[in-house]
Design a protein around this motif. Structure first.
Motif, PDB file in Angstrom:
ATOM      1  N   VAL A 344       0.918  -1.245   0.141  1.00  0.00           N
ATOM      2  CA  VAL A 344      -0.063   0.056   0.117  1.00  0.00           C
ATOM      3  C   VAL A 344       0.744   1.140   0.026  1.00  0.00           C
ATOM      4  CG1 VAL A 344      -1.737   1.293   1.223  1.00  0.00           C
ATOM      5  CG2 VAL A 344      -1.729  -1.107   1.332  1.00  0.00           C
ATOM      6  N   ASP A 345       0.637   2.123  -0.722  1.00  0.00           N
ATOM      7  CA  ASP A 345       1.125   3.506  -0.953  1.00  0.00           C
ATOM      8  C   ASP A 345       0.480   4.221   0.039  1.00  0.00           C
ATOM      9  OD1 ASP A 345       2.408   5.882  -1.536  1.00  0.00           O
ATOM     10  OD2 ASP A 345       2.424   5.461  -3.771  1.00  0.00           O
ATOM     11  N   TRP A 346       0.824   4.594   1.188  1.00  0.00           N
ATOM     12  CA  TRP A 346       0.367   5.310   2.252  1.00  0.00           C
ATOM     13  C   TRP A 346       0.313   6.895   2.047  1.00  0.00           C
ATOM     14  CZ3 TRP A 346      -3.445   2.997   5.023  1.00  0.00           C
ATOM     15  CH2 TRP A 346      -3.279   1.635   5.448  1.00  0.00           C
ATOM     16  N   ALA A 347       1.545   6.989   1.230  1.00  0.00           N
ATOM     17  CA  ALA A 347       1.711   8.468   1.248  1.00  0.00           C
ATOM     18  C   ALA A 347       0.730   9.040   0.313  1.00  0.00           C
ATOM     19  CB  ALA A 347       3.147   8.845   0.770  1.00  0.00           C
ATOM     20  N   ALA A 348       0.395   8.280  -0.986  1.00  0.00           N
ATOM     21  CA  ALA A 348      -0.680   8.656  -1.864  1.00  0.00           C
ATOM     22  C   ALA A 348      -2.006   8.785  -1.157  1.00  0.00           C
ATOM     23  CB  ALA A 348      -0.453   7.533  -2.990  1.00  0.00           C
ATOM     24  N   LEU A 349      -2.124   7.645  -0.233  1.00  0.00           N
ATOM     25  CA  LEU A 349      -3.326   7.783   0.110  1.00  0.00           C
ATOM     26  C   LEU A 349      -3.641   8.767   1.177  1.00  0.00           C
ATOM     27  CD1 LEU A 349      -3.929   4.017   1.374  1.00  0.00           C
ATOM     28  CD2 LEU A 349      -4.920   4.884  -0.793  1.00  0.00           C
ATOM     29  N   ALA A 350      -2.676   9.308   1.619  1.00  0.00           N
ATOM     30  CA  ALA A 350      -2.870  10.698   2.674  1.00  0.00           C
ATOM     31  C   ALA A 350      -3.095  11.818   1.681  1.00  0.00           C
ATOM     32  CB  ALA A 350      -1.669  10.626   3.482  1.00  0.00           C
ATOM     33  N   ARG A 351      -2.781  11.759   0.454  1.00  0.00           N
ATOM     34  CA  ARG A 351      -3.182  13.108  -0.187  1.00  0.00           C
ATOM     35  C   ARG A 351      -4.530  12.832  -0.917  1.00  0.00           C
ATOM     36  NH1 ARG A 351       2.197  11.574  -2.010  1.00  0.00           N
ATOM     37  NH2 ARG A 351       1.515  10.767  -3.855  1.00  0.00           N
ATOM     38  N   LEU A 352      -5.138  12.087  -1.005  1.00  0.00           N
ATOM     39  CA  LEU A 352      -6.506  11.625  -1.388  1.00  0.00           C
ATOM     40  C   LEU A 352      -7.411  12.514  -0.606  1.00  0.00           C
ATOM     41  CD1 LEU A 352      -6.675   8.041  -2.690  1.00  0.00           C
ATOM     42  CD2 LEU A 352      -6.124   9.876  -4.024  1.00  0.00           C
ATOM     43  N   ARG A 353      -8.582  13.112  -1.116  1.00  0.00           N
ATOM     44  CA  ARG A 353      -9.526  13.916  -0.419  1.00  0.00           C
ATOM     45  C   ARG A 353     -10.728  13.156  -0.189  1.00  0.00           C
ATOM     46  NH1 ARG A 353     -10.408  19.442  -3.448  1.00  0.00           N
ATOM     47  NH2 ARG A 353     -11.876  19.726  -1.465  1.00  0.00           N
ATOM     48  N   ILE A 368      -1.069   2.918  11.074  1.00  0.00           N
ATOM     49  CA  ILE A 368      -1.522   3.440  10.054  1.00  0.00           C
ATOM     50  C   ILE A 368      -1.909   4.858  10.028  1.00  0.00           C
ATOM     51  CG2 ILE A 368      -3.731   3.107   8.620  1.00  0.00           C
ATOM     52  CD1 ILE A 368      -3.667   0.193   9.030  1.00  0.00           C
ATOM     53  N   ALA A 369      -2.463   5.268  11.140  1.00  0.00           N
ATOM     54  CA  ALA A 369      -2.986   6.478  11.714  1.00  0.00           C
ATOM     55  C   ALA A 369      -1.717   7.541  11.690  1.00  0.00           C
ATOM     56  CB  ALA A 369      -3.901   6.579  12.768  1.00  0.00           C
ATOM     57  N   ARG A 370      -0.630   6.920  12.143  1.00  0.00           N
ATOM     58  CA  ARG A 370       0.527   7.857  12.332  1.00  0.00           C
ATOM     59  C   ARG A 370       1.269   7.731  10.987  1.00  0.00           C
ATOM     60  NH1 ARG A 370       1.731   4.632  16.733  1.00  0.00           N
ATOM     61  NH2 ARG A 370       3.077   3.126  15.573  1.00  0.00           N
ATOM     62  N   ALA A 371       1.209   6.833   9.807  1.00  0.00           N
ATOM     63  CA  ALA A 371       1.697   7.047   8.711  1.00  0.00           C
ATOM     64  C   ALA A 371       0.704   8.169   7.798  1.00  0.00           C
ATOM     65  CB  ALA A 371       1.707   5.798   7.824  1.00  0.00           C
ATOM     66  N   LEU A 372      -0.505   8.047   8.144  1.00  0.00           N
ATOM     67  CA  LEU A 372      -1.313   8.959   7.524  1.00  0.00           C
ATOM     68  C   LEU A 372      -1.168  10.401   7.530  1.00  0.00           C
ATOM     69  CD1 LEU A 372      -4.680   6.962   7.208  1.00  0.00           C
ATOM     70  CD2 LEU A 372      -3.295   7.410   5.315  1.00  0.00           C
ATOM     71  N   VAL A 373      -0.958  10.670   9.118  1.00  0.00           N
ATOM     72  CA  VAL A 373      -0.804  12.091   9.447  1.00  0.00           C
ATOM     73  C   VAL A 373       0.798  12.486   9.190  1.00  0.00           C
ATOM     74  CG1 VAL A 373      -0.359  13.383  11.598  1.00  0.00           C
ATOM     75  CG2 VAL A 373      -2.321  11.736  11.551  1.00  0.00           C
ATOM     76  N   GLU A 374       1.566  11.537   9.094  1.00  0.00           N
ATOM     77  CA  GLU A 374       2.984  11.852   8.735  1.00  0.00           C
ATOM     78  C   GLU A 374       3.139  12.674   7.410  1.00  0.00           C
ATOM     79  OE1 GLU A 374       5.304   8.503   9.520  1.00  0.00           O
ATOM     80  OE2 GLU A 374       5.317   9.017  11.752  1.00  0.00           O
ATOM     81  N   HIS A 375       2.049  11.982   6.597  1.00  0.00           N
ATOM     82  CA  HIS A 375       2.087  12.153   5.054  1.00  0.00           C
ATOM     83  C   HIS A 375       1.290  13.198   4.620  1.00  0.00           C
ATOM     84  CE1 HIS A 375       5.165   9.153   3.936  1.00  0.00           C
ATOM     85  NE2 HIS A 375       4.369   8.221   4.535  1.00  0.00           N
ATOM     86  N   GLY A 376       0.741  13.830   5.687  1.00  0.00           N
ATOM     87  CA  GLY A 376       0.064  15.255   5.566  1.00  0.00           C
ATOM     88  C   GLY A 376      -1.624  15.095   5.802  1.00  0.00           C
ATOM     89  N   LYS A 377      -2.192  13.877   6.231  1.00  0.00           N
ATOM     90  CA  LYS A 377      -3.566  13.850   6.501  1.00  0.00           C
ATOM     91  C   LYS A 377      -3.670  14.686   8.005  1.00  0.00           C
ATOM     92  CE  LYS A 377      -7.132  11.788   4.789  1.00  0.00           C
ATOM     93  NZ  LYS A 377      -7.474  11.964   3.235  1.00  0.00           N
TER      94      LYS A 377
END
Length: 431
Positions: A344-353, A368-377
């Motif tokens: 899974v590309d979590w960085a790409a998922l974090a950018r989705l709206r 999972i939550a930490r990775a999403l926040v780290e990538h901008g969510k």
């Protein structure tokens, strides 16, 4: 005071003799292009009949059948001789004279004739007909068409939803009298397996076809996440094999499941692999299909309602909503974002709206939550966890990306649970 005597319904001394007509390639004449023809023609076309429509006019849908070449249309009134070479005639015009003329010619030519305007003058009656899984149900109740239709509907519905069991005949495997070993029958049924998606858990949410195949099964290999209540409805002779992959507990290896499917199918049994959700949504359905294909066993895939959309919907969360989310993404959370096995590309998922739906991710929700926040969510992004969705044990727990890991621990959220991340969570009942 006179005593009221209730009399039994009068029985028809000469009931109609039921028969199935094989009309493929045979001439059938239809007189009239109105509503009756509109209703009856599709079945005649499906039967492969060589259909001639005789009528000055026709409904648009009937005309479309002629335009498509499914029937031949003689745009005129009925004439003597139109039944030459016919095997069957349907008289259904609004012209009484044409109806009588066609009926009389049919009588002289010994052609079976159905009349929509005068059942008594007909030599054949059209039964109330329905079809399900290769079975044609035809019901005649004399002169009571509504009762015919009601009986037809009840039987067809029972066949479709599996409440009326109609197992297919399968030749038994004979036993060698000297060794006791099973021998292949001279004309064995080809082995087949049905991979059935059972839906999110509520037994009412399995598909009609899935329920019907369960009713016909000899062996059911079931996952824990399948609709377990349906197993209680199976006849006593059905063998149920537990293939549950229970988190934190025992598991039946996929190879053993594949071997069980192949073994029972080769024994001539009707095998159903009952899965939760959809077989091809994180269900390893394709692995089983490949194993069956390699063994030369036919496989039927019955799609199921995926928990990724049905479980959020069950608690009032739409995965898409106008002005809020124009897309939703479903991912597996069974491995953490920093695990080398993760695809899974979590960085790409974090950018989705849009909406993110995570399956099998309860124990990994913290990383999972930490990775999403780290990538901008945004840390305040709403999160909903729905445990045992669509079942009697269903419950919903709400949090945010910043708090979800602690909330899961405090609330004791356990699998199976569907995790929804995004602004749509706030639209639901618990938002």
């Amino acid at each position: 005071m006179a005593e009221h005597v209730q009399t039994a319904p009068t029985r028809d001394p000469h009931p109609a003799y039921p028969v199935g007509l094989r009309l493929a390639g045979r001439r059938v004449v239809v007189v009239g292009g109105g509503q009756v023809a509109q209703r009856r023609l599709p079945a005649l076309i499906a039967a492969g009949a060589d259909i001639v429509l005789v009528s000055p006019s026709a409904k648009p849908s009937v005309e479309a059948m002629a335009t498509a070449g499914e029937i031949r249309w003689e745009r005129r009134r009925y004439e003597e001789g139109d039944l030459d070479g016919a095997w069957y005639v349907l008289v259904a015009s609004s012209d009484p004279d044409a109806n009588r003329t066609a009926s009389a010619e049919a009588e002289r030519a010994r052609v079976w004739c159905v009349r929509s305007d005068d059942a008594e003058a007909a030599t054949a009656w059209t039964p109330a007909t329905g079809r399900s899984d290769g079975v044609t149900v035809a019901v005649l109740t004399g002169r009571d068409p509504r009762r015919s239709a009601a009986v037809r509907d009840a039987v067809v519905e029972g066949l479709r939803d599996g409440t009326l069991a109609a197992p297919r005949h399968r030749a038994p495997t004979p036993t060698n009298t000297r060794t006791g070993a099973g021998e292949a029958p001279e004309n064995p049924q080809p082995p087949t397996v049905a991979l059935v998606g059972g839906g999110p858990g509520d037994p009412d949410l399995i598909t009609v076809r899935g329920r019907r195949l369960l009713a016909q099964a000899d062996v059911v290999i079931a996952d824990r996440l399948g609709p377990r209540d349906l197993l209680d409805e199976l006849p006593p002779h059905v063998e149920v094999i537990d293939a549950a992959k229970i988190p934190y507990g025992r598991a039946m290896a996929q190879e053993a499941i594949n071997e069980a499917l192949i073994e029972h199918a080769r024994a001539g049994k009707a095998v159903v692999r009952l899965k939760g959700g959809d077989p091809f949504v994180f269900g390893r359905g394709m692995e089983e299909a490949h194993a069956l294909a390699a063994a030369g066993i036919a496989c039927t895939v019955v799609p199921g309602i995926s928990s990724s959309i049905s479980v959020p919907g069950a608690v009032g969360i739409p995965v898409t909503h106008r002005g809020v989310a124009h897309e939703f993404t479903v991912v597996s959370g069974h491995v953490a974002p920093d695990d080398a096995r993760s695809l899974v590309d979590w960085a790409a998922l974090a950018r989705l709206r849009g909406t993110l739906v995570v399956l099998m991710g309860v124990d990994k929700i913290g990383p999972i939550a930490r990775a999403l926040v780290e990538h901008g969510k945004a840390p305040g992004t709403p999160v909903a966890l729905i445990q045992e969705g669509t079942t009697a044990a269903q419950r919903r727990v709400d949090a945010t990306l910043a708090t979800v890991a602690e909330v899961v621990r405090a609330e004791g959220v356990r699998p199976p649970a569907v995790i929804v991340i995004g602004e749509v969570v706030a639209l639901g009942d618990g938002g």
